[in-house]
Design an enzyme around this catalytic site. Structure first.
Site, short mmCIF file in Angstrom:
data_model
loop_
_atom_site.label_atom_id
_atom_site.label_comp_id
_atom_site.label_asym_id
_atom_site.label_seq_id
_atom_site.Cartn_x
_atom_site.Cartn_y
_atom_site.Cartn_z
N ASP A 55 -3.38 85.02 15.09
CA ASP A 55 -3.94 86.29 14.65
C ASP A 55 -5.39 86.07 14.21
O ASP A 55 -5.67 85.18 13.39
CB ASP A 55 -3.12 86.87 13.51
CG ASP A 55 -3.47 88.33 13.25
OD1 ASP A 55 -3.65 89.06 14.24
OD2 ASP A 55 -3.57 88.73 12.09
N HIS A 62 -14.28 95.30 8.85
CA HIS A 62 -13.10 94.87 8.09
C HIS A 62 -13.45 93.71 7.16
O HIS A 62 -13.07 93.70 5.99
CB HIS A 62 -12.00 94.46 9.07
CG HIS A 62 -10.73 93.98 8.42
ND1 HIS A 62 -9.94 94.77 7.63
CD2 HIS A 62 -10.12 92.77 8.47
CE1 HIS A 62 -8.90 94.08 7.21
NE2 HIS A 62 -8.98 92.86 7.71
N GLU A 147 -1.69 96.86 9.85
CA GLU A 147 -2.97 96.43 10.41
C GLU A 147 -3.04 96.86 11.87
O GLU A 147 -2.18 96.47 12.68
CB GLU A 147 -3.17 94.91 10.28
CG GLU A 147 -3.44 94.47 8.85
CD GLU A 147 -3.87 93.01 8.74
OE1 GLU A 147 -4.47 92.66 7.72
OE2 GLU A 147 -3.59 92.25 9.68
N GLU A 149 -4.17 96.58 15.43
CA GLU A 149 -4.68 95.52 16.28
C GLU A 149 -4.28 95.75 17.74
O GLU A 149 -3.44 96.60 18.05
CB GLU A 149 -4.14 94.15 15.85
CG GLU A 149 -4.41 93.80 14.39
CD GLU A 149 -4.05 92.37 14.05
OE1 GLU A 149 -4.16 91.50 14.96
OE2 GLU A 149 -3.65 92.10 12.90
N ASP A 181 0.27 94.07 12.61
CA ASP A 181 0.62 92.88 11.83
C ASP A 181 0.82 93.30 10.37
O ASP A 181 -0.10 93.24 9.55
CB ASP A 181 -0.49 91.84 11.94
CG ASP A 181 -0.04 90.45 11.52
OD1 ASP A 181 1.16 90.16 11.67
OD2 ASP A 181 -0.88 89.67 11.03
N ARG A 185 0.26 92.77 0.61
CA ARG A 185 -1.02 92.48 -0.03
C ARG A 185 -0.89 91.79 -1.39
O ARG A 185 -1.72 90.94 -1.73
CB ARG A 185 -1.82 93.78 -0.17
CG ARG A 185 -2.16 94.46 1.14
CD ARG A 185 -2.90 93.53 2.09
NE ARG A 185 -3.37 94.26 3.29
CZ ARG A 185 -3.93 93.69 4.32
NH1 ARG A 185 -4.07 92.37 4.36
NH2 ARG A 185 -4.33 94.41 5.37
N GLN A 188 0.10 88.29 -0.58
CA GLN A 188 -1.03 87.64 0.08
C GLN A 188 -2.08 87.18 -0.92
O GLN A 188 -2.59 86.06 -0.84
CB GLN A 188 -1.66 88.60 1.10
CG GLN A 188 -2.80 87.98 1.89
CD GLN A 188 -3.38 88.96 2.91
OE1 GLN A 188 -3.03 90.14 2.93
NE2 GLN A 188 -4.25 88.48 3.76
N LYS A 201 2.41 87.45 5.80
CA LYS A 201 2.20 87.84 7.20
C LYS A 201 3.41 87.52 8.08
O LYS A 201 3.34 87.70 9.30
CB LYS A 201 0.98 87.11 7.76
CG LYS A 201 -0.33 87.48 7.11
CD LYS A 201 -0.82 88.83 7.57
CE LYS A 201 -2.23 89.09 7.11
NZ LYS A 201 -2.80 90.32 7.67
N THR A 205 5.80 91.56 12.85
CA THR A 205 4.63 91.88 13.66
C THR A 205 5.13 92.75 14.81
O THR A 205 5.81 92.27 15.71
CB THR A 205 3.95 90.62 14.21
OG1 THR A 205 3.57 89.76 13.13
CG2 THR A 205 2.71 90.98 15.02
N GLU A 319 -8.34 98.50 2.84
CA GLU A 319 -9.70 99.04 2.83
C GLU A 319 -9.76 100.43 2.22
O GLU A 319 -10.79 100.84 1.69
CB GLU A 319 -10.24 99.06 4.26
CG GLU A 319 -10.40 97.68 4.87
CD GLU A 319 -10.85 97.73 6.31
OE1 GLU A 319 -12.06 97.95 6.53
OE2 GLU A 319 -10.01 97.57 7.21
#
Length: 375
Positions: A55, A62, A147, A149, A181, A185, A188, A201, A205, A319
């Site tokens: 990844d 970002h 996320e 992607e 993904d 948070r 993380q 993570k 996915t 974000e």
């Protein structure tokens, strides 16, 4: 019969095109109608058998928004607030490590996290401090995130000890899917120092079941909209920068309490490091890349704004937790609660005719619903 596209992916490009043309002809002529079944009863599977998943972290917007420091703490978020509030470019530069501009940033994931669209995500549990008391304990993730992607699937392998010429990188790509993904948070932020992501993570996915072949994407190839400064080193320098990426519109929709919210509208062509450069970097140190391997482009965030002047191009909720990034049209507590149990996230992608703006093909959906944590 195989339950994946691996064997097909390594066939000559011309033969693949012939098969697709025959199928398309059969659909247009209605010859295959008797073989059709309702999509509602189709059971989707992962499109390829995968040995390796990586990844990337390659969107400058970002990176500037969420930072990539060794330690995530209140000072980082203060810097973010300061930079946004006063539009201080020098503060903004402090947020992105210098090596990020030299190589596409990437980590090796775990293939066990890969699941086809529609697979629900059970709220993960892990270790992190209580926001009020600071006591560290094992608890359900309170800031579950998505996320946005693109998943890039490989066809021709790269053998161990070999490197990949960027001019031939496209020949090793089978096609693209949507990829989400999911990210924990709170977990993380606590587990990142010093070795990076693990449980945060590894829960799920999600990937869409339909691979859009790289040859089909030729009609929407384009140059990137984010210019590289400094220029990349020789092996990452493309020969044709005007046709290095693809014009793919992307969106994220949240379903909550029977209401629908558009959380993001983005485009693949805004990435600082393109999929071609990402693949070249992935195969630059002699690792073995196999047919069916997949990598995520990383969160695809843009600086785009909507008609209200709000940032609509942000590809994750982290974000949205920053000042001046809250969407008025989103749930009012979204930037604090992140995803709640029962929420469903839907990623979509489509390509348009450059002249008329009409949608010519799409990527289907990549969706997943949040289930409560296991007691």
């Amino acid at each position: 019969m195989q339950d994946n596209w691996n064997d097909f992916a390594v066939l000559p490009i011309g033969l693949q095109a012939t098969v697709r043309a025959r199928i398309r002809s059969g659909i247009l002529d209605k010859i295959v109608d008797k073989a059709l079944v309702p999509l509602s009863i189709v059971q989707n599977h992962l499109p390829m058998h995968t040995r390796n998943f990586s990844d990337f972290y390659c969107s400058l917007e970002h990176a500037k928004n969420v930072c990539h420091f060794r330690r995530w703490n209140i000072s980082v978020f203060f810097l973010l607030w300061l930079a946004n509030a006063f539009k201080c470019t020098e503060v903004m530069k402090l947020k992105v490590s210098s090596n990020w501009f030299s190589i596409p940033s990437v980590y090796n994931g775990r293939t066990s996290s890969l699941a086809v669209s529609g697979t629900p995500i059970t709220r993960p549990c892990g270790m992190y401090p209580d926001p009020q008391t600071g006591a560290i304990s094992f608890q359900p993730e309170s800031k579950l995130d998505f996320e946005l992607e693109i998943g890039v699937w490989l066809s021709t392998p790269v053998l161990r000890g070999q490197r990949l010429d960027i001019a031939k990188a496209k020949e090793h790509i089978f096609g693209f899917t949507l990829l989400n993904d999911w990210s924990s948070r709170q977990i993380q932020s606590f587990e990142m120092p010093p070795l990076g992501c693990f449980h945060s993570k590894g829960s799920l996915t999600s990937v869409s079941p339909w691979i859009v072949p790289i040859e089909v994407l030729e009609s929407v190839k384009c140059g990137r909209t984010t210019q590289q400064d400094p220029l990349p080193v020789a092996h990452l320098m493309p020969q044709d920068d005007a046709a290095l990426t693809y014009d793919i519109d992307l969106s994220v929709t949240l379903l909550r309490d029977e209401k629908s919210y558009t959380l993001c509208e983005s485009n693949l062509n805004t990435l600082y490091w393109t999929p071609i450069q990402q693949l070249t970097h992935l195969a630059s140190a002699g690792e073995w890349l196999s047919t069916g391997d997949v990598f995520g482009t990383g969160t695809i965030s843009t600086s785009a704004t909507n008609s209200d002047g709000e940032k609509i191009g942000l590809g994750c909720l982290l974000e949205r937790s920053l000042p001046r990034t809250v969407l008025k049209s989103a749930p009012p507590d979204l930037h604090e609660t992140f995803l709640k149990d029962g929420d469903e996230v839907i990623l979509e992608g489509w390509c348009r005719n450059k002249t008329t703006g009409q949608v010519v093909f799409g990527f289907g959906q990549c969706r997943g619903k949040v289930l409560p944590a296991i007691p």
